[in-house]
Design a protein around this motif. Structure first.
Motif, PDB file in Angstrom:
ATOM      1  N   LEU A 152       0.836  -1.192   0.000  1.00  0.00           N
ATOM      2  CA  LEU A 152       0.000   0.000   0.000  1.00  0.00           C
ATOM      3  C   LEU A 152       0.870   1.240   0.000  1.00  0.00           C
ATOM      4  O   LEU A 152       2.088   1.167   0.235  1.00  0.00           O
ATOM      5  CB  LEU A 152      -0.935   0.010   1.206  1.00  0.00           C
ATOM      6  N   LYS A 153       0.254   2.348  -0.286  1.00  0.00           N
ATOM      7  CA  LYS A 153       0.968   3.609  -0.302  1.00  0.00           C
ATOM      8  C   LYS A 153       1.372   3.983   1.114  1.00  0.00           C
ATOM      9  O   LYS A 153       0.577   3.886   2.046  1.00  0.00           O
ATOM     10  CB  LYS A 153       0.088   4.706  -0.910  1.00  0.00           C
ATOM     11  N   ARG A 154       2.631   4.391   1.277  1.00  0.00           N
ATOM     12  CA  ARG A 154       3.122   4.722   2.614  1.00  0.00           C
ATOM     13  C   ARG A 154       2.381   5.947   3.157  1.00  0.00           C
ATOM     14  O   ARG A 154       2.417   7.025   2.554  1.00  0.00           O
ATOM     15  CB  ARG A 154       4.626   5.011   2.576  1.00  0.00           C
ATOM     16  N   PRO A 155       1.700   5.819   4.278  1.00  0.00           N
ATOM     17  CA  PRO A 155       0.983   6.975   4.832  1.00  0.00           C
ATOM     18  C   PRO A 155       1.950   7.971   5.451  1.00  0.00           C
ATOM     19  O   PRO A 155       3.069   7.622   5.848  1.00  0.00           O
ATOM     20  CB  PRO A 155       0.078   6.335   5.895  1.00  0.00           C
ATOM     21  N   LYS A 156       1.516   9.220   5.520  1.00  0.00           N
ATOM     22  CA  LYS A 156       2.359  10.263   6.110  1.00  0.00           C
ATOM     23  C   LYS A 156       2.383  10.189   7.621  1.00  0.00           C
ATOM     24  O   LYS A 156       3.334  10.638   8.251  1.00  0.00           O
ATOM     25  CB  LYS A 156       1.855  11.640   5.664  1.00  0.00           C
ATOM     26  N   GLU A 157       1.337   9.640   8.212  1.00  0.00           N
ATOM     27  CA  GLU A 157       1.246   9.574   9.663  1.00  0.00           C
ATOM     28  C   GLU A 157       1.072   8.129  10.103  1.00  0.00           C
ATOM     29  O   GLU A 157       0.550   7.304   9.367  1.00  0.00           O
ATOM     30  CB  GLU A 157       0.059  10.406  10.175  1.00  0.00           C
ATOM     31  N   SER A 158       1.529   7.851  11.311  1.00  0.00           N
ATOM     32  CA  SER A 158       1.375   6.527  11.870  1.00  0.00           C
ATOM     33  C   SER A 158      -0.073   6.284  12.243  1.00  0.00           C
ATOM     34  O   SER A 158      -0.816   7.207  12.600  1.00  0.00           O
ATOM     35  CB  SER A 158       2.279   6.366  13.101  1.00  0.00           C
ATOM     36  N   ALA A 159      -0.477   5.031  12.181  1.00  0.00           N
ATOM     37  CA  ALA A 159      -1.848   4.677  12.561  1.00  0.00           C
ATOM     38  C   ALA A 159      -2.053   4.694  14.063  1.00  0.00           C
ATOM     39  O   ALA A 159      -3.157   4.457  14.538  1.00  0.00           O
ATOM     40  CB  ALA A 159      -2.189   3.285  12.022  1.00  0.00           C
ATOM     41  N   LEU A 258       6.933  10.549  20.663  1.00  0.00           N
ATOM     42  CA  LEU A 258       7.465  11.563  19.758  1.00  0.00           C
ATOM     43  C   LEU A 258       8.912  11.312  19.370  1.00  0.00           C
ATOM     44  O   LEU A 258       9.397  11.870  18.393  1.00  0.00           O
ATOM     45  CB  LEU A 258       7.341  12.950  20.394  1.00  0.00           C
ATOM     46  N   THR A 259       9.609  10.491  20.130  1.00  0.00           N
ATOM     47  CA  THR A 259      11.026  10.266  19.844  1.00  0.00           C
ATOM     48  C   THR A 259      11.346   8.853  19.380  1.00  0.00           C
ATOM     49  O   THR A 259      12.175   8.659  18.497  1.00  0.00           O
ATOM     50  CB  THR A 259      11.872  10.586  21.090  1.00  0.00           C
ATOM     51  N   LEU A 260      10.679   7.852  19.974  1.00  0.00           N
ATOM     52  CA  LEU A 260      11.055   6.459  19.700  1.00  0.00           C
ATOM     53  C   LEU A 260       9.898   5.620  19.200  1.00  0.00           C
ATOM     54  O   LEU A 260      10.004   4.400  19.169  1.00  0.00           O
ATOM     55  CB  LEU A 260      11.609   5.814  20.986  1.00  0.00           C
ATOM     56  N   SER A 261       8.804   6.226  18.815  1.00  0.00           N
ATOM     57  CA  SER A 261       7.630   5.435  18.429  1.00  0.00           C
ATOM     58  C   SER A 261       7.877   4.685  17.129  1.00  0.00           C
ATOM     59  O   SER A 261       8.564   5.168  16.236  1.00  0.00           O
ATOM     60  CB  SER A 261       6.411   6.350  18.268  1.00  0.00           C
ATOM     61  N   LYS A 262       7.286   3.493  17.026  1.00  0.00           N
ATOM     62  CA  LYS A 262       7.382   2.682  15.823  1.00  0.00           C
ATOM     63  C   LYS A 262       6.246   3.020  14.876  1.00  0.00           C
ATOM     64  O   LYS A 262       5.101   3.177  15.303  1.00  0.00           O
ATOM     65  CB  LYS A 262       7.337   1.198  16.188  1.00  0.00           C
ATOM     66  N   PHE A 263       6.579   3.145  13.617  1.00  0.00           N
ATOM     67  CA  PHE A 263       5.566   3.480  12.620  1.00  0.00           C
ATOM     68  C   PHE A 263       4.647   2.278  12.415  1.00  0.00           C
ATOM     69  O   PHE A 263       5.101   1.156  12.243  1.00  0.00           O
ATOM     70  CB  PHE A 263       6.242   3.845  11.300  1.00  0.00           C
ATOM     71  N   THR A 264       3.365   2.509  12.471  1.00  0.00           N
ATOM     72  CA  THR A 264       2.385   1.439  12.311  1.00  0.00           C
ATOM     73  C   THR A 264       1.443   1.773  11.167  1.00  0.00           C
ATOM     74  O   THR A 264       1.274   2.936  10.796  1.00  0.00           O
ATOM     75  CB  THR A 264       1.570   1.239  13.598  1.00  0.00           C
ATOM     76  N   LEU A 265       0.831   0.721  10.611  1.00  0.00           N
ATOM     77  CA  LEU A 265      -0.082   0.871   9.483  1.00  0.00           C
ATOM     78  C   LEU A 265      -1.501   0.535   9.910  1.00  0.00           C
ATOM     79  O   LEU A 265      -1.730  -0.209  10.869  1.00  0.00           O
ATOM     80  CB  LEU A 265       0.336  -0.061   8.337  1.00  0.00           C
ATOM     81  N   ALA A 266      -2.438   1.086   9.157  1.00  0.00           N
ATOM     82  CA  ALA A 266      -3.843   0.767   9.413  1.00  0.00           C
ATOM     83  C   ALA A 266      -4.186  -0.642   8.932  1.00  0.00           C
ATOM     84  O   ALA A 266      -5.119  -1.263   9.425  1.00  0.00           O
ATOM     85  CB  ALA A 266      -4.743   1.794   8.724  1.00  0.00           C
ATOM     86  N   ILE A 267      -3.431  -1.167   7.956  1.00  0.00           N
ATOM     87  CA  ILE A 267      -3.652  -2.508   7.421  1.00  0.00           C
ATOM     88  C   ILE A 267      -2.472  -3.383   7.838  1.00  0.00           C
ATOM     89  O   ILE A 267      -1.334  -3.117   7.460  1.00  0.00           O
ATOM     90  CB  ILE A 267      -3.787  -2.480   5.884  1.00  0.00           C
ATOM     91  N   TYR A 361       6.070   3.267  -1.261  1.00  0.00           N
ATOM     92  CA  TYR A 361       5.195   2.160  -0.897  1.00  0.00           C
ATOM     93  C   TYR A 361       5.769   1.416   0.303  1.00  0.00           C
ATOM     94  O   TYR A 361       6.957   1.533   0.635  1.00  0.00           O
ATOM     95  CB  TYR A 361       5.032   1.206  -2.080  1.00  0.00           C
ATOM     96  N   VAL A 362       4.912   0.641   0.939  1.00  0.00           N
ATOM     97  CA  VAL A 362       5.310  -0.113   2.123  1.00  0.00           C
ATOM     98  C   VAL A 362       4.486  -1.399   2.156  1.00  0.00           C
ATOM     99  O   VAL A 362       3.383  -1.467   1.594  1.00  0.00           O
ATOM    100  CB  VAL A 362       5.078   0.724   3.399  1.00  0.00           C
ATOM    101  N   LEU A 363       5.033  -2.427   2.794  1.00  0.00           N
ATOM    102  CA  LEU A 363       4.358  -3.722   2.899  1.00  0.00           C
ATOM    103  C   LEU A 363       3.712  -3.869   4.266  1.00  0.00           C
ATOM    104  O   LEU A 363       4.248  -3.414   5.286  1.00  0.00           O
ATOM    105  CB  LEU A 363       5.354  -4.864   2.693  1.00  0.00           C
ATOM    106  N   ALA A 364       2.556  -4.494   4.282  1.00  0.00           N
ATOM    107  CA  ALA A 364       1.902  -4.820   5.546  1.00  0.00           C
ATOM    108  C   ALA A 364       2.753  -5.843   6.298  1.00  0.00           C
ATOM    109  O   ALA A 364       3.395  -6.699   5.687  1.00  0.00           O
ATOM    110  CB  ALA A 364       0.499  -5.362   5.299  1.00  0.00           C
ATOM    111  N   PRO A 365       2.789  -5.774   7.615  1.00  0.00           N
ATOM    112  CA  PRO A 365       3.690  -6.668   8.376  1.00  0.00           C
ATOM    113  C   PRO A 365       3.331  -8.143   8.292  1.00  0.00           C
ATOM    114  O   PRO A 365       4.203  -8.991   8.457  1.00  0.00           O
ATOM    115  CB  PRO A 365       3.558  -6.139   9.819  1.00  0.00           C
ATOM    116  N   ARG A 366       2.066  -8.478   8.037  1.00  0.00           N
ATOM    117  CA  ARG A 366       1.671  -9.879   7.986  1.00  0.00           C
ATOM    118  C   ARG A 366       1.290 -10.265   6.561  1.00  0.00           C
ATOM    119  O   ARG A 366       0.803  -9.443   5.791  1.00  0.00           O
ATOM    120  CB  ARG A 366       0.495 -10.154   8.928  1.00  0.00           C
ATOM    121  N   ALA A 367       1.503 -11.536   6.227  1.00  0.00           N
ATOM    122  CA  ALA A 367       1.254 -12.015   4.873  1.00  0.00           C
ATOM    123  C   ALA A 367      -0.238 -12.190   4.620  1.00  0.00           C
ATOM    124  O   ALA A 367      -1.027 -12.422   5.546  1.00  0.00           O
ATOM    125  CB  ALA A 367       1.975 -13.341   4.649  1.00  0.00           C
ATOM    126  N   PHE A 368      -0.608 -12.085   3.355  1.00  0.00           N
ATOM    127  CA  PHE A 368      -1.996 -12.321   2.953  1.00  0.00           C
ATOM    128  C   PHE A 368      -2.297 -13.817   2.949  1.00  0.00           C
ATOM    129  O   PHE A 368      -3.307 -14.258   3.489  1.00  0.00           O
ATOM    130  CB  PHE A 368      -2.226 -11.714   1.566  1.00  0.00           C
TER     131      PHE A 368
END
Length: 543
Positions: A152-159, A258-267, A361-368
């Protein structure tokens, strides 16, 4: 030297050389029937021309047209070249009318259809061994396990949410809001019950000051309430401790976010596609389409998204055409190797772009899904028995895994966490502060409008008929009692700048080595007010 001889022997057995037999240990009469049949199959195919089909699935397999001649490319045809040199045959590439694994109106539309109708001898393609496929073709030994991923398209903000709301999840915020709303009435309730059971000087603490105490403590402000009963004091201390701990946890987690957060996706997994109703696309006639439409498969619940056009199966010749759909917000479901090459192609094509903006682009962490894949033959074909021993050696040597990623870098392409060295606050992190300011201003204006309405209209109507004089008396009494003796006077009254306070009776006195003002209130009480440092006089506006 024995190790080198073993390696050379393995390569020789998988490519050019005949099956070796050691004459010193094995006689001609001990050759098994299986080995004799294998040699017969090898002689039968020697010099024969085969018809091979495949489909466009870069980089695993694709077809190129060279002056009217179809030429197979990709990992599958590198394996075909090994087989061709090993068994001395030639082959022609037959392309299906549509780029389908299975489907279409006629058998010529798909790879499985050509095999099932015996119009080709084999399929040089990494086909998943699905049950609907196994009913129509025969598969070779398992060559690899294919992993289908979601790009999916890499979002600008973390979920994780906005900056100010991120330290706590929604449930915690709801519980905090419930505590702020309910603790004030609890204080009033307990004081009311206490006054009925215990007769002392402390009265009922009204709801209005109780609520403002809770609200001011929530914002870490003080209060002028001075409870005397132990029950009320314990309630006050309980709320203060609650707010101290809550603010400490919030401050620490906000700093970490704000300093060490991990980027997360909605999917993150296929269930999110269904729950959040995301649009997703994949190739028409592919294994994904058959898995989703198969009632016995675990992903069958996604078939309901086809009716509302949120799941689309597109017929494209080049996988790069999917990138336009992903840029518009759709999720692409394809094999891991195919997606990695698409992401690397997109990354490499951006030469004049900053490094932080190259990963679109970025990949979802879990496989389909994950499925085993293999070459395919018509049911009953002898080529399967002939090619399987060689394919086994190629698989065991790790040649396929090397070929699939030979054109890719060794590092992960555009990972989820780009690990930027700095973390600057963006406007999106502070969007909640703007909302609080706007909401607070709106509430203040609404309260002001309510006060004006109550003062000018409601109170005026209630005071008609001789109540106006009584109102004036009350107002005069309020003005006479506008000062609360329980609080010390402001400092400006000590310097004769505030006419509301009588400072004629003030004097200084040394108490425990410190100088205090002695202020006599209207009811005769005396209060001690510490004298400020002499430097404070420098800041008086009249000096």
């Amino acid at each position: 030297m024995a190790g080198i001889e073993l390696i050379i022997s393995s390569i020789c057995n998988a490519t050019y050389c005949e099956v070796p037999y050691n004459d010193s240990f094995t006689g001609a009469d001990t050759v098994s029937v299986k080995e004799v049949n294998y040699q017969a199959l090898a002689k039968e195919i020697n010099g024969k021309n085969l018809k091979v089909t495949t489909y466009n699935n870069t980089p695993l397999s694709w077809i190129e047209n060279h002056n009217g001649t179809l030429v197979g490319k990709g990992v599958a045809f590198i394996v075909m070249e090994i087989l061709r040199k090993r068994f001395n045959f030639t082959y022609d590439v037959i392309e299906p009318r549509k780029n389908f694994e299975l489907g279409g109106r006629v058998p010529e539309d798909s790879v499985i259809g050509l095999l099932n109708s015996t119009k080709v001898d084999m399929a040089a393609a990494f086909l998943p061994t699905l049950r609907p496929y196994q009913e129509q073709v025969a598969f070779s030994i398992i060559l690899d396990e294919g992993t289908w991923v979601m790009m999916l398209k890499r979002p600008k903000e973390s979920a994780a949410g906005s900056g100010l709301l991120a330290p706590f999840n929604e449930l915690v915020w709801y519980l905090v809001l419930a505590a702020v709303v309910t603790f004030g009435p609890c204080i009033t309730f307990f004081t009311r019950v206490r006054t009925k059971l215990i007769d002392d000087d402390e009265g009922v603490l009204p709801l209005n000051p109780s609520f403002w105490f809770v609200y001011s403590a929530f914002l870490k402000q003080g209060t002028n309430l001075s409870p005397e009963a132990n029950t009320t004091r314990v309630l006050f201390v309980t709320w203060w401790l609650f707010m101290i701990l809550l603010s400490a946890f919030y401050t620490a987690n906000l700093t970490a976010f704000l300093t060490l957060s991990k980027f997360t996706l909605a999917i993150e997994d296929p269930k999110d596609l269904y729950d959040k109703n995301y649009r997703w696309v994949t190739s028409a006639g592919s294994s994904v389409e058959h898995v989703v439409k198969n009632e016995g498969d675990e992903l069958y619940y996604l078939s309901s998204m086809i009716s509302n056009n949120h799941a689309r199966f597109l017929s494209v010749r080049n996988d790069k055409d999917f990138l336009d759909y992903v840029k518009k917000g759709a999720v692409l479901v394809k094999e891991q190797t195919v997606v990695d090459h698409l992401m690397f192609y997109d990354y490499s094509s951006k030469k004049d772009v900053e490094e932080s903006d190259k990963c679109t682009y970025v990949l979802a962490p879990r496989a389909f899904m994950k499925k085993q894949r293999a070459f395919a033959f018509p049911i009953g074909s002898t080529l399967k028995d002939l090619f399987d021993p060689v394919l086994t050696k190629i698989f065991q040597a790790g040649i396929l895994e090397y070929l699939k990623r030979s054109d890719l870098p060794s590092t992960k392409i555009c990972p989820l966490d780009l690990r930027s060295k700095d973390r600057k606050l963006r406007n999106s992190d502070l969007i909640m502060t703007y909302l609080v300011m706007a909401s607070g201003s709106g509430i203040a204006m609404a309260v002001f409008g309510g006060e004006v309405f109550l003062t000018r209209y409601v109170t005026t109507k209630m005071n008609k008929g001789g109540k106006a004089k009584k109102k004036k008396v009350k107002m005069s009494n309020k003005k006479s009692r506008i000062y609360d003796d329980s609080r010390p006077p402001p400092y400006d009254s000590l310097f004769s700048r505030n006419p509301k306070f009588n400072v004629e009776n003030t004097r200084t006195k040394m108490v425990n080595g410190r100088e205090y003002y002695i202020f006599e209130t209207g009811n005769g009480d005396k209060k001690l007010i510490p004298v400020r440092a002499p430097s404070s006089f420098l800041y008086r506006s009249d000096k």
